[in-house]
Design a protein around this motif. Structure first.
Motif, PDB file in Angstrom:
ATOM      1  N   ASP A 386       0.686  -1.079   0.024  1.00 14.60           N
ATOM      2  CA  ASP A 386       0.097   0.015  -0.144  1.00 14.60           C
ATOM      3  C   ASP A 386       0.873   1.304  -0.144  1.00 14.60           C
ATOM      4  O   ASP A 386       0.495   2.178  -0.860  1.00 14.60           O
ATOM      5  N   ILE A 387       1.771   1.206   0.842  1.00 14.87           N
ATOM      6  CA  ILE A 387       2.818   2.354   0.813  1.00 14.87           C
ATOM      7  C   ILE A 387       3.563   2.654  -0.477  1.00 14.87           C
ATOM      8  O   ILE A 387       3.604   3.632  -1.017  1.00 14.87           O
ATOM      9  N   LEU A 388       3.865   1.593  -1.068  1.00 17.75           N
ATOM     10  CA  LEU A 388       4.631   2.014  -2.583  1.00 17.75           C
ATOM     11  C   LEU A 388       3.653   2.211  -3.356  1.00 17.75           C
ATOM     12  O   LEU A 388       3.956   3.154  -4.379  1.00 17.75           O
ATOM     13  N   ASP A 389       2.370   1.550  -3.434  1.00 17.00           N
ATOM     14  CA  ASP A 389       1.332   2.382  -4.203  1.00 17.00           C
ATOM     15  C   ASP A 389       1.049   3.659  -4.089  1.00 17.00           C
ATOM     16  O   ASP A 389       0.860   4.333  -4.962  1.00 17.00           O
ATOM     17  N   MET A 390       1.081   4.122  -2.778  1.00 16.90           N
ATOM     18  CA  MET A 390       0.753   5.448  -2.329  1.00 16.90           C
ATOM     19  C   MET A 390       1.620   6.298  -3.240  1.00 16.90           C
ATOM     20  O   MET A 390       1.435   7.401  -3.649  1.00 16.90           O
ATOM     21  N   SER A 391       3.235   6.134  -2.918  1.00 17.25           N
ATOM     22  CA  SER A 391       4.246   6.873  -3.277  1.00 17.25           C
ATOM     23  C   SER A 391       4.168   7.091  -4.693  1.00 17.25           C
ATOM     24  O   SER A 391       4.336   7.846  -5.270  1.00 17.25           O
ATOM     25  N   LYS A 392       4.119   5.756  -5.439  1.00 20.47           N
ATOM     26  CA  LYS A 392       3.789   5.928  -6.948  1.00 20.47           C
ATOM     27  C   LYS A 392       2.487   6.751  -7.438  1.00 20.47           C
ATOM     28  O   LYS A 392       2.692   7.606  -8.301  1.00 20.47           O
ATOM     29  N   LEU A 393       1.659   6.536  -6.860  1.00 20.53           N
ATOM     30  CA  LEU A 393       0.550   7.268  -7.127  1.00 20.53           C
ATOM     31  C   LEU A 393       0.445   8.651  -6.942  1.00 20.53           C
ATOM     32  O   LEU A 393      -0.051   9.492  -7.810  1.00 20.53           O
ATOM     33  N   GLN A 394       1.047   9.197  -5.815  1.00 27.01           N
ATOM     34  CA  GLN A 394       1.186  10.551  -5.471  1.00 27.01           C
ATOM     35  C   GLN A 394       2.129  11.302  -6.219  1.00 27.01           C
ATOM     36  O   GLN A 394       2.202  12.452  -6.565  1.00 27.01           O
ATOM     37  N   ALA A 395       3.181  10.360  -6.995  1.00 27.26           N
ATOM     38  CA  ALA A 395       4.140  10.917  -7.759  1.00 27.26           C
ATOM     39  C   ALA A 395       3.884  10.886  -9.303  1.00 27.26           C
ATOM     40  O   ALA A 395       4.725  11.443 -10.059  1.00 27.26           O
ATOM     41  N   GLY A 396       2.508  10.495  -9.510  1.00 25.55           N
ATOM     42  CA  GLY A 396       1.965  10.553 -10.855  1.00 25.55           C
ATOM     43  C   GLY A 396       2.692   9.355 -11.516  1.00 25.55           C
ATOM     44  O   GLY A 396       2.495   9.404 -12.847  1.00 25.55           O
ATOM     45  N   ARG A 397       3.273   8.333 -10.937  1.00 24.15           N
ATOM     46  CA  ARG A 397       3.879   7.235 -11.732  1.00 24.15           C
ATOM     47  C   ARG A 397       3.058   5.781 -11.704  1.00 24.15           C
ATOM     48  O   ARG A 397       3.667   4.916 -11.845  1.00 24.15           O
ATOM     49  N   VAL A 398       1.814   5.842 -11.636  1.00 26.52           N
ATOM     50  CA  VAL A 398       1.215   4.785 -11.583  1.00 26.52           C
ATOM     51  C   VAL A 398       1.027   4.031 -13.020  1.00 26.52           C
ATOM     52  O   VAL A 398       0.981   4.758 -13.850  1.00 26.52           O
ATOM     53  N   ASP A 399       1.304   2.812 -12.932  1.00 28.07           N
ATOM     54  CA  ASP A 399       1.424   1.902 -14.303  1.00 28.07           C
ATOM     55  C   ASP A 399       0.000   1.565 -14.404  1.00 28.07           C
ATOM     56  O   ASP A 399      -0.481   0.637 -13.799  1.00 28.07           O
ATOM     57  N   LEU A 400      -0.659   1.982 -15.382  1.00 23.70           N
ATOM     58  CA  LEU A 400      -1.996   1.382 -15.919  1.00 23.70           C
ATOM     59  C   LEU A 400      -1.942   0.432 -17.128  1.00 23.70           C
ATOM     60  O   LEU A 400      -1.334   0.857 -18.243  1.00 23.70           O
ATOM     61  N   THR A 445      -6.657  -5.429 -13.219  1.00 18.23           N
ATOM     62  CA  THR A 445      -6.068  -5.651 -11.819  1.00 18.23           C
ATOM     63  C   THR A 445      -6.383  -4.342 -10.761  1.00 18.23           C
ATOM     64  O   THR A 445      -6.641  -4.526  -9.723  1.00 18.23           O
ATOM     65  N   ARG A 446      -6.271  -3.389 -11.243  1.00 15.94           N
ATOM     66  CA  ARG A 446      -6.528  -2.214 -10.773  1.00 15.94           C
ATOM     67  C   ARG A 446      -8.058  -2.212 -10.045  1.00 15.94           C
ATOM     68  O   ARG A 446      -8.277  -1.364  -9.210  1.00 15.94           O
ATOM     69  N   ILE A 447      -8.786  -2.346 -11.199  1.00 17.63           N
ATOM     70  CA  ILE A 447     -10.354  -2.162 -11.060  1.00 17.63           C
ATOM     71  C   ILE A 447     -10.471  -3.086 -10.004  1.00 17.63           C
ATOM     72  O   ILE A 447     -11.140  -2.843  -8.893  1.00 17.63           O
ATOM     73  N   LYS A 448     -10.056  -4.355  -9.849  1.00 12.76           N
ATOM     74  CA  LYS A 448     -10.281  -5.424  -8.826  1.00 12.76           C
ATOM     75  C   LYS A 448      -9.836  -4.874  -7.593  1.00 12.76           C
ATOM     76  O   LYS A 448     -10.477  -5.222  -6.472  1.00 12.76           O
ATOM     77  N   GLN A 449      -8.797  -4.236  -7.784  1.00 12.77           N
ATOM     78  CA  GLN A 449      -8.119  -3.752  -6.462  1.00 12.77           C
ATOM     79  C   GLN A 449      -8.946  -2.712  -5.550  1.00 12.77           C
ATOM     80  O   GLN A 449      -9.102  -2.955  -4.525  1.00 12.77           O
ATOM     81  N   ILE A 450      -9.730  -1.967  -6.347  1.00 16.23           N
ATOM     82  CA  ILE A 450     -10.528  -0.841  -5.939  1.00 16.23           C
ATOM     83  C   ILE A 450     -11.724  -1.702  -5.525  1.00 16.23           C
ATOM     84  O   ILE A 450     -12.071  -1.206  -4.169  1.00 16.23           O
ATOM     85  N   LEU A 451     -12.187  -2.376  -6.059  1.00 15.16           N
ATOM     86  CA  LEU A 451     -13.731  -3.174  -5.745  1.00 15.16           C
ATOM     87  C   LEU A 451     -13.193  -4.132  -4.408  1.00 15.16           C
ATOM     88  O   LEU A 451     -14.134  -4.132  -3.658  1.00 15.16           O
ATOM     89  N   MET A 452     -12.251  -4.802  -4.489  1.00 16.23           N
ATOM     90  CA  MET A 452     -11.933  -5.545  -3.456  1.00 16.23           C
ATOM     91  C   MET A 452     -11.689  -4.938  -2.134  1.00 16.23           C
ATOM     92  O   MET A 452     -11.998  -5.449  -0.892  1.00 16.23           O
ATOM     93  N   ASN A 453     -11.093  -3.654  -2.205  1.00 19.38           N
ATOM     94  CA  ASN A 453     -11.103  -2.937  -1.099  1.00 19.38           C
ATOM     95  C   ASN A 453     -12.102  -2.382  -0.571  1.00 19.38           C
ATOM     96  O   ASN A 453     -12.801  -2.637   0.699  1.00 19.38           O
TER      97      ASN A 453
END
Length: 714
Positions: A386-400, A445-453
């Protein structure tokens, strides 16, 4: 008359400007003091609450380990003290008996300790206490300790009821969290911080000298003032009412007045945080700005406007930098707490396992400790992810990854993963689908991550006998695009109006009697919102306490008119698979796997697991050795290669390329799986480009590993 009028106007404008400027400077500095004080107070308050929680957990461990005699207590207290942040730990009985981690009760009393002092802290029925403490066991007799205490309920030792668990820490544990000195000029600090109790006694004083200083009490200090905007009685009244206030005072021989700013802690702490600032700080800044203003009045309005624009630009940069620094401090503080808490449990349980490993009578308990360690490790892994995801998302480096996906199949997979968890809680799980466009383009994967959460949170906070409904619907926006709407409704405990505005903040989780004992990182919803936004969508929340909550996720997508063949095959497959099992046999012979891993412990674990499942294995410590081992093997000898990516001598990707280049038939058919801690999208793409077939991330999920090996065998 014209000259006099002009001079008069200039003087009036200058006077008004300077007066307003002084007032603005004063307000800004007071606001700065308030922000610094609030930050320090929040840090200290969090630290004190953690100390209380640690004491409560120590008492809980006493109960769980069956400490019922004085010998048990003394032995356990020494261990707990060594593993905690406290200098000493005391257990106080209702009859005044004191147990210490240092010595027995009799020896402790003989050292000159007064049990009445300990009893007095809880005389008014306090549940939790923080106070200064004169430690008689200190080598220099220096008063440099802070005492934390929690009242105990229904705990007895040798028939004695225990009143409180007490921990004592060095004064530096608080000092290090305070900006003691500030606004330094020529080596002299003109600003200080202090911590006092409700009677004005210094716990950490304005001189950063512990308790031994010219004054041990605030009112002694104020009582000798030459002039003061408040009397001691007025200050005492405001302290009693827990008001936030400030005032000026000065002492004989001092050139400038001093501003004292008071901010209270939470009611149960009975503490005040003080910041003091010399008036010279205000006057110096005023002189600087007055000089600037006089210069400004002599130049053209265009120059003035230009200067103001420059000042505003740099002021904005400063504010952004300050906010970024504050956010980083808060994030690191929260991250430290969230990571250290499970680590503390892991270290403690590993210690218990090592100590008791040879005790046959505790075999069942050791298994339980191992199970809890595994659960805690998984929680820690999810936190790191989660922390790595947050860091990438806040830095705008999310891989879609935008690829075709079947909405119905994705919902079925989520349902399969969550249904048992929800229904085992006695909660009805309803799934509704109104899908008009079966295949869309998106990151499954990302959509499932949102819905699973979201569905997972609904399961946590929905009591037995209630229901959860997951529904999906779609709305075409044009010929090529569709808006997919995922809605998760529940009849659970709901969310308060105060918290609903903060639900998407990092490390945020509502705390009330309904959520006690429910563990979470507080990052899931923040990550879900950032992911939804990265995909061009959003998440909306509607909730009412004790009625339920509704989370609506909207994600726009490109319509895929023709469903790819591989998706049709996946749709036709049975979704229920025997996860976590694999057979190491193929056509009567063992399947042989090469494990390429430079870390001995990781290799040992993989080799042992695969051998237990019936696979034949071989080990290579780097890519060069793996290449040589494959070259020297008989054609078709190796069926699968588990390849680490980052190794000395030759990395995994280079080794995979070299293996694929070999002039032998099995060089192209052997299955190569990347098995690595590198989890970024660019790492996955590099592995695939080097000729690998699939990707396994470390820490390896054993059930996923065995499932992939089982598919490879087939």
């Amino acid at each position: 008359m014209l000259i006099v009028s002009t001079l008069g106007i200039i003087c009036l404008v200058t006077f008004t400007y300077v007066r307003q400027l002084n007032r603005t400077i004063l307000n800004n500095i007071i606001r700065t003091i308030s922000e610094i004080a609030e930050h320090d107070k929040a840090t200290i308050q969090t630290y004190i609450e953690i100390c209380w929680e640690d004491l409560a957990e120590i008492q809980e461990r006493f109960v769980s380990y069956g400490c019922e005699t004085e010998a048990d207590i003394e032995s356990r207290m020494d261990l707990e003290c060594a593993a905690s942040s406290f200098a000493h730990i005391y257990l106080l009985a209702e009859d005044g008996t004191i147990y210490s981690d240092q010595c027995s009760a009799d020896a402790f009393d003989a050292a000159g300790n007064d049990a009445d002092t300990f009893m007095s802290y809880f005389a008014a029925g306090e549940e939790r206490v923080v106070a200064r403490f004169d430690d008689p066991t200190a080598e220099d007799g220096y008063k440099k300790r802070i005492l934390y205490g929690v009242r105990l309920q229904d705990y007895e030792v040798d028939g004695k009821r225990m009143l409180a668990m007490i921990g004592v820490s060095d004064i530096s544990s608080i000092q290090d969290k305070m900006v003691i000195n500030s606004y330094v000029k020529d080596g002299e600090s003109r600003g200080h911080s202090a911590l006092i109790d409700m009677n004005g006694n210094y716990i950490v004083d304005i001189s950063k000298k512990g308790y031994r200083n010219k004054y041990s009490n605030l009112f002694e200090h104020l009582g000798e003032a030459e002039s003061s905007e408040m009397t001691n009685e007025e200050v005492a009244e405001k302290l009693k009412n827990r008001e936030l206030f400030g005032f000026y005072h000065s002492h004989e021989g001092e050139e400038h007045q001093e501003l004292f700013y008071f901010i209270p802690f939470e009611k149960e702490m009975n503490l005040y945080f003080i910041m003091s600032l010399n008036e010279a700080v205000f006057t110096e800044q005023s002189k600087t700005f007055v000089t600037m203003s006089m210069v400004m009045l002599t130049v053209s309005m265009l120059t003035v406007a230009g200067m103001l624009l420059i000042v505003m630009k740099f002021q904005k940069r400063t504010l952004i930098a300050s906010e970024r620094a504050r956010s980083q401090k808060e994030f690191l503080s929260n991250m430290s707490h969230e990571i250290r808490t499970p680590l503390n449990g892991l270290i403690g349980m590993n210690h218990l396992i090592m100590v008791n490993i040879d005790d046959e009578g505790r075999k069942g308990q050791i298994k339980d400790w191992l199970r809890k360690s595994h659960s805690t490790a998984n929680y820690l892994l999810s936190l790191v992810n989660d922390i790595l995801d947050m860091s990438k998302l806040q830095a705008g480096r999310v891989d879609l990854v935008r690829e075709p996906l079947l909405v119905s199949t994705m919902i079925d997979e989520i349902t399969a993963m969550q249904a048992d968890n929800i229904r085992s809680r006695g909660v009805e799980f309803i799934v509704e689908k109104e899908i008009t466009v079966p295949c869309i383009e998106g990151d499954v994967t990302r959509i499932k991550q949102i819905l699973m959460n979201i569905v997972g949170n609904a399961a946590k906070f929905t009591p037995e006998g209630k229901w959860i409904r997951l529904s999906v619907s779609q709305k075409r926006t044009d010929e090529q695009h569709v808006l997919t709407i995922y809605r998760c409704e529940d009849s659970g405990i709901g969310i308060s109006k105060e918290y609903i505005d903060r639900i998407f903040e990092s490390f945020s989780q509502e705390r009330n009697r309904h959520t006690q004992g429910i563990k979470g990182t507080g990052l899931g919803m923040a990550i879900s919102r950032l992911l939804a936004n990265a995909m061009g969508g959003d998440i909306l929340v509607e909730s009412e306490l004790n009625v339920g909550s509704t989370f609506t996720v909207t994600i726009p997508s490109v319509i895929v008119e023709e469903i790819p063949e591989y998706l049709k095959e996946e749709q036709a497959e049975c979704v229920v698979e025997n996860a976590g099992t694999a057979s190491g046999q193929e056509e009567g012979r063992p399947v042989k796997i090469m494990v390429v891993e430079d870390v001995e412990l990781n290799a040992e674990v993989l080799l042992e697991i695969l051998a237990m499942e019936g696979f034949e294995t071989a080990h290579a410590v780097n890519g060069a050795e793996a290449l040589k081992l494959f070259e020297e093997s008989a054609p078709g000898e190796f069926d699968i290669i588990l390849m680490d990516m980052q190794m000395p001598v030759m990395d995994g990707c280079t080794a995979a390329v070299e293996i694929r280049k070999l002039a032998r038939a099995d060089a192209q058919s052997v299955l190569i799986y990347a098995c690595t801690a590198n989890t970024f999208q660019e790492d996955r793409e590099r592995a695939m480009q080097s000729g690998m077939n699939d990707f396994l991330t470390k820490p390896i999920d054993i059930s996923i590993l065995l499932k992939k090996m089982g598919k490879a065998v087939k």
